[in-house]
Design a protein around this motif. Structure first.
Motif, PDB file in Angstrom:
ATOM      1  N   GLY A 358     -30.500 -34.408 -17.857  1.00 48.99           N
ATOM      2  CA  GLY A 358     -30.447 -32.535 -17.978  1.00 48.99           C
ATOM      3  C   GLY A 358     -28.875 -32.861 -17.866  1.00 48.99           C
ATOM      4  O   GLY A 358     -28.151 -34.353 -16.795  1.00 48.99           O
ATOM      5  N   ASP A 359     -28.365 -31.509 -18.177  1.00 47.74           N
ATOM      6  CA  ASP A 359     -26.712 -31.713 -17.805  1.00 47.74           C
ATOM      7  C   ASP A 359     -26.059 -30.823 -17.125  1.00 47.74           C
ATOM      8  O   ASP A 359     -27.106 -29.592 -17.185  1.00 47.74           O
ATOM      9  N   TYR A 360     -25.677 -30.565 -15.808  1.00 54.37           N
ATOM     10  CA  TYR A 360     -25.198 -29.815 -15.130  1.00 54.37           C
ATOM     11  C   TYR A 360     -24.718 -29.279 -15.577  1.00 54.37           C
ATOM     12  O   TYR A 360     -23.723 -29.311 -16.589  1.00 54.37           O
ATOM     13  N   VAL A 361     -24.481 -27.654 -15.197  1.00 50.80           N
ATOM     14  CA  VAL A 361     -23.806 -26.418 -15.690  1.00 50.80           C
ATOM     15  C   VAL A 361     -23.875 -25.741 -14.537  1.00 50.80           C
ATOM     16  O   VAL A 361     -24.244 -25.292 -13.820  1.00 50.80           O
ATOM     17  N   ALA A 362     -22.981 -25.098 -13.969  1.00 51.41           N
ATOM     18  CA  ALA A 362     -21.835 -24.342 -13.335  1.00 51.41           C
ATOM     19  C   ALA A 362     -22.906 -23.404 -13.205  1.00 51.41           C
ATOM     20  O   ALA A 362     -23.047 -22.521 -13.929  1.00 51.41           O
ATOM     21  N   PRO A 363     -23.487 -22.632 -12.129  1.00 52.77           N
ATOM     22  CA  PRO A 363     -24.412 -21.350 -12.206  1.00 52.77           C
ATOM     23  C   PRO A 363     -23.640 -20.610 -11.750  1.00 52.77           C
ATOM     24  O   PRO A 363     -22.982 -20.257 -11.754  1.00 52.77           O
ATOM     25  N   ASP A 364     -24.686 -19.661 -13.140  1.00 51.06           N
ATOM     26  CA  ASP A 364     -24.242 -18.315 -12.483  1.00 51.06           C
ATOM     27  C   ASP A 364     -23.769 -17.359 -11.748  1.00 51.06           C
ATOM     28  O   ASP A 364     -25.489 -17.683 -10.765  1.00 51.06           O
ATOM     29  N   THR A 365     -23.035 -16.568 -10.970  1.00 57.96           N
ATOM     30  CA  THR A 365     -22.915 -16.382  -9.557  1.00 57.96           C
ATOM     31  C   THR A 365     -22.816 -14.257  -9.712  1.00 57.96           C
ATOM     32  O   THR A 365     -22.688 -13.915  -9.336  1.00 57.96           O
ATOM     33  N   THR A 366     -22.210 -14.359 -11.118  1.00 60.96           N
ATOM     34  CA  THR A 366     -22.765 -12.232 -11.437  1.00 60.96           C
ATOM     35  C   THR A 366     -23.635 -11.716 -11.136  1.00 60.96           C
ATOM     36  O   THR A 366     -24.501 -12.256 -12.178  1.00 60.96           O
ATOM     37  N   ALA A 367     -23.685 -10.912 -10.187  1.00 57.80           N
ATOM     38  CA  ALA A 367     -24.833  -9.627 -10.545  1.00 57.80           C
ATOM     39  C   ALA A 367     -24.712  -9.200 -11.500  1.00 57.80           C
ATOM     40  O   ALA A 367     -24.099  -8.720 -12.548  1.00 57.80           O
ATOM     41  N   PRO A 368     -26.454  -9.290 -12.044  1.00 58.10           N
ATOM     42  CA  PRO A 368     -26.737  -8.437 -13.731  1.00 58.10           C
ATOM     43  C   PRO A 368     -26.821  -6.895 -13.375  1.00 58.10           C
ATOM     44  O   PRO A 368     -26.350  -6.754 -12.176  1.00 58.10           O
ATOM     45  N   THR A 369     -26.095  -6.373 -13.724  1.00 56.97           N
ATOM     46  CA  THR A 369     -26.518  -5.125 -14.001  1.00 56.97           C
ATOM     47  C   THR A 369     -27.761  -4.396 -15.230  1.00 56.97           C
ATOM     48  O   THR A 369     -27.980  -4.456 -16.124  1.00 56.97           O
ATOM     49  N   VAL A 370     -27.546  -3.025 -15.077  1.00 61.16           N
ATOM     50  CA  VAL A 370     -28.610  -1.826 -15.987  1.00 61.16           C
ATOM     51  C   VAL A 370     -28.018  -1.616 -16.764  1.00 61.16           C
ATOM     52  O   VAL A 370     -27.159  -0.560 -16.388  1.00 61.16           O
ATOM     53  N   ILE A 371     -28.077  -2.110 -18.004  1.00 60.68           N
ATOM     54  CA  ILE A 371     -27.257  -0.987 -18.764  1.00 60.68           C
ATOM     55  C   ILE A 371     -27.651   0.390 -19.606  1.00 60.68           C
ATOM     56  O   ILE A 371     -26.846   1.535 -19.647  1.00 60.68           O
ATOM     57  N   SER A 372     -29.116   0.567 -19.619  1.00 65.75           N
ATOM     58  CA  SER A 372     -29.751   1.460 -19.990  1.00 65.75           C
ATOM     59  C   SER A 372     -30.962   2.039 -19.816  1.00 65.75           C
ATOM     60  O   SER A 372     -32.389   0.544 -19.600  1.00 65.75           O
ATOM     61  N   VAL A 373     -31.551   3.250 -19.666  1.00 65.78           N
ATOM     62  CA  VAL A 373     -33.332   3.559 -19.625  1.00 65.78           C
ATOM     63  C   VAL A 373     -33.621   4.114 -20.267  1.00 65.78           C
ATOM     64  O   VAL A 373     -32.726   5.140 -20.800  1.00 65.78           O
ATOM     65  N   VAL A 374     -34.604   3.893 -20.315  1.00 64.91           N
ATOM     66  CA  VAL A 374     -35.282   5.468 -21.429  1.00 64.91           C
ATOM     67  C   VAL A 374     -36.870   5.574 -20.396  1.00 64.91           C
ATOM     68  O   VAL A 374     -37.547   4.785 -20.477  1.00 64.91           O
ATOM     69  N   PRO A 375     -37.132   7.064 -19.891  1.00 64.15           N
ATOM     70  CA  PRO A 375     -36.000   7.824 -20.600  1.00 64.15           C
ATOM     71  C   PRO A 375     -34.942   7.537 -19.564  1.00 64.15           C
ATOM     72  O   PRO A 375     -34.419   7.188 -18.806  1.00 64.15           O
ATOM     73  N   SER A 376     -33.699   8.535 -20.441  1.00 59.99           N
ATOM     74  CA  SER A 376     -32.546   8.480 -19.919  1.00 59.99           C
ATOM     75  C   SER A 376     -32.537   9.037 -18.510  1.00 59.99           C
ATOM     76  O   SER A 376     -33.912  10.232 -18.048  1.00 59.99           O
ATOM     77  N   ASN A 377     -31.452   8.806 -17.044  1.00 59.99           N
ATOM     78  CA  ASN A 377     -31.274   9.724 -16.178  1.00 59.99           C
ATOM     79  C   ASN A 377     -31.228  11.699 -16.314  1.00 59.99           C
ATOM     80  O   ASN A 377     -30.289  11.478 -16.724  1.00 59.99           O
TER      81      ASN A 377
END
Length: 587
Positions: A358-377
């Motif tokens: 295994g190779d250690y990589v720095a963990p992602d600490t960025t919160a995910p976001t919602v790009i789009s939804v269907v049906p739209s708002n």
């Protein structure tokens, strides 16, 4: 070790167990994060057998291990110079030893190798022999990565019994007698002379370790007392370092004196760390894992920790938060685990498993976001049988998705989920009948990415269904389905409106452990308990969301908040024996 040939008869049973356990894990966590270690399985070319030891050189350039082959019933010493892609045998042969009688019937086939350790650059190797030749046991040394070997005949006065453990750093050699005299010996001249440095007599020494800089020498014992001893002068003096009194099995020490050790305490296997708090060293119970034997290691700088379960998973964490362990591995009957000097590389192997690196990589600490939804708002005239598509900014952990729908009406909406191949898009199909006509619906979701980062806040949007006449959507996107997607087996989640109270069984009736990712009726009871307690903002957020039967991020946060307020440590949001015991006193 000597009974390993008998374990060959259990191979079929063990294989069945591992297959069943792996399948069970796939049902529980079908696409869980590989968190901060990226694993690669190496084809060691030795399928019929098991690994007992596999170790990295500190610089991460070479691998060495002990492999027992079921085909020839012999132990083999193997090495790899290409990170496990290919292996070559370097087993010592008695005929290679100077002055060995070439007609002596003893040979390498007689040896049961018990432990191996290597220098920082992988050039020097020390190897212990646990049954020996003609009733003798030996320690072996190679100055050239196993191309040739020297049998060190003068290790103490051991003529019977076996050597159970060895350690090597720079020019310091350390060996432990596993039976009879139960002694510890060291050498600072590459095995030419040895000194008996046994800290305490008549105890069972279970493990020994040296720091990479040679400043710290550690010995753990598994007798009734069960303590760990530390030497800072190469064994001239030893100090008991106030360790918990348990049956120690494994130990490792870093250049700064930090220690990780595991042992049996009662009916569970405990993992403890010793670290410098700034006001001196202290011991901490990490409270991790199940009750199986745990293998441990620590990086040279003392910051990276790892343990592997004998029948389970491999976990890693940092010394800065020794309770925040994450599992990244496949399930396996692990027998050995090793870190390189800075913890950036890890190797693991075991029973019926090939070598994994295994190779250690720095963990992602960025919160995910919602790009789009269907049906739209704000969409109108949406078909009552429309599917809902949600597109995320990065791959998500499918087991974390918690959708809610309002109004809840008589029966709250439930959904089947279908994830895209990259797990960055999901389609929700209402599973308990179509939406009502002419109704405005608000959808809310909570979810986490594959590194465990949740959405910054619950994502909500609204749409209105068609008022009558047709059932087809006004937007073609809402009728589309992802291609190449994989069916998620995330359990259906039913949301119960907090404005319409339901009968909640008392919290005392929940007698099983509850944890993140679980779907169970008792989770609803726990959530209602936390909402009723209202200890802080996390509980309020949970109340605003409503109770479900899914243990998600909101439940974990509210439970951790309650635990912290009630003095439970660590407050990790895990509903276990400590929490149930306190609740039993209060409720």
């Amino acid at each position: 070790m000597k009974d390993i040939r008998a374990s060959r008869d259990l191979k079929a049973k063990a294989t069945a167990f591992l297959v069943a356990a792996t399948f069970a894990w796939s049902l529980i966590s079908p696409q869980k994060a590989i968190a901060d270690t990226l694993w690669t399985q190496k084809d060691d070319g030795m399928d019929d057998g098991e690994w007992f030891k596999v170790k990295y050189s500190s610089d991460g350039t070479r691998l060495f291990g002990i492999f027992y082959n079921y085909t020839d019933n012999l132990y083999h010493i193997e090495r790899s110079f290409d990170n496990g892609d290919s292996w070559s045998e370097i087993t010592p042969n008695d005929f290679d030893v100077p002055d060995e009688d070439e007609f002596d019937s003893a040979s390498a086939e007689r040896h049961i190798w018990s432990d191996v350790d290597i220098s920082e650059d992988g050039t020097s190797i020390i190897l212990s022999d646990s049954n020996g030749v003609n009733g003798h046991s030996y320690v072996w040394y190679s100055p050239n990565s196993g191309s040739s070997w020297i049998r060190l005949n003068d290790v103490g006065q051991l003529t019977t019994g076996y050597w159970s453990a060895v350690a090597l750093e720079d020019n310091i050699l350390m060996a432990t007698d596993g039976t009879h005299a139960q002694q510890i010996f060291t050498s600072t001249d590459y095995g030419n002379t040895w000194q008996d440095v046994t800290p305490v007599s008549e105890v069972d020494w279970s493990a020994i370790a040296l720091s990479a800089n040679g400043n710290y020498m550690v010995a753990s014992e598994s007798s009734v007392a069960g303590y760990i001893f530390l030497s800072e002068d190469q064994g001239a003096t030893w100090n008991g370092i106030g360790s918990p009194a348990i049956d120690w099995r494994h130990v490792a020490v870093a250049n700064n004196g930090n220690i990780i050790g595991s042992g049996v305490s009662g009916y569970s296997t405990a993992v403890y760390v010793r670290k410098d708090t700034g006001e001196g060293f202290d011991w901490y119970d990490t409270n991790v894992g199940n009750g199986t034997d745990k293998l441990v290691d620590i990086s040279d700088d003392g910051e990276r920790l790892i343990y592997a379960e004998a029948s389970g998973y491999i976990y890693t964490t940092d010394m800065s938060d020794e309770t925040a362990w994450g599992s990244q591995s496949e399930i396996g009957d692990w027998r050995s685990v090793s870190l390189n000097n800075d913890g950036s590389k890890v190797v693991a192997a075991g029973y019926l498993t090939e070598v994994w690196v295994g190779d250690y990589v720095a963990p992602d600490t960025t919160a995910p976001t919602v790009i789009s939804v269907v049906p739209s708002n704000g969409a109108k005239n949406v078909a009552v049988d429309a599917q809902i598509t949600i597109n995320f900014s990065e791959p998500m952990y499918n087991g974390s998705l918690v959708p809610s729908t309002s109004p809840c009406e008589e029966t709250c909406a439930t959904y089947d989920t279908e994830w895209s191949e990259g797990y960055d898009s999901v389609i929700l199909t209402k599973s308990n009948g179509p939406f009502k006509r002419g109704q405005r619906y608000t959808i809310g979701i909570d979810a986490q990415d594959v590194y465990g980062n949740p959405l910054a806040e619950t994502y909500e949007w609204s749409f209105t269904t068609a008022g009558g006449g047709g059932s087809r959507s006004s937007t073609p996107e809402s009728r589309s389905r992802s291609t190449g997607g994989t069916k998620s087996i995330t359990p259906t989640v039913q949301t119960t409106s907090t404005s319409a109270p339901t009968t909640i069984a008392p919290i005392k009736t929940v007698t099983r452990d509850l944890e993140y990712g679980m779907t169970y009726s008792g989770v609803t009871i726990l959530q209602q308990f936390l909402i009723d307690q209202m200890k802080g903002p996390a509980a309020q957020t949970l109340k605003d969301h409503g109770t479900t039967n899914y243990f998600g991020a909101l439940t974990r946060a509210a439970l951790a908040e309650w635990q912290k307020a009630n003095g439970i440590t660590p407050a990790q949001g895990y509903f276990g024996p400590k929490t149930r015991a306190l609740i039993a006193q209060q409720v």
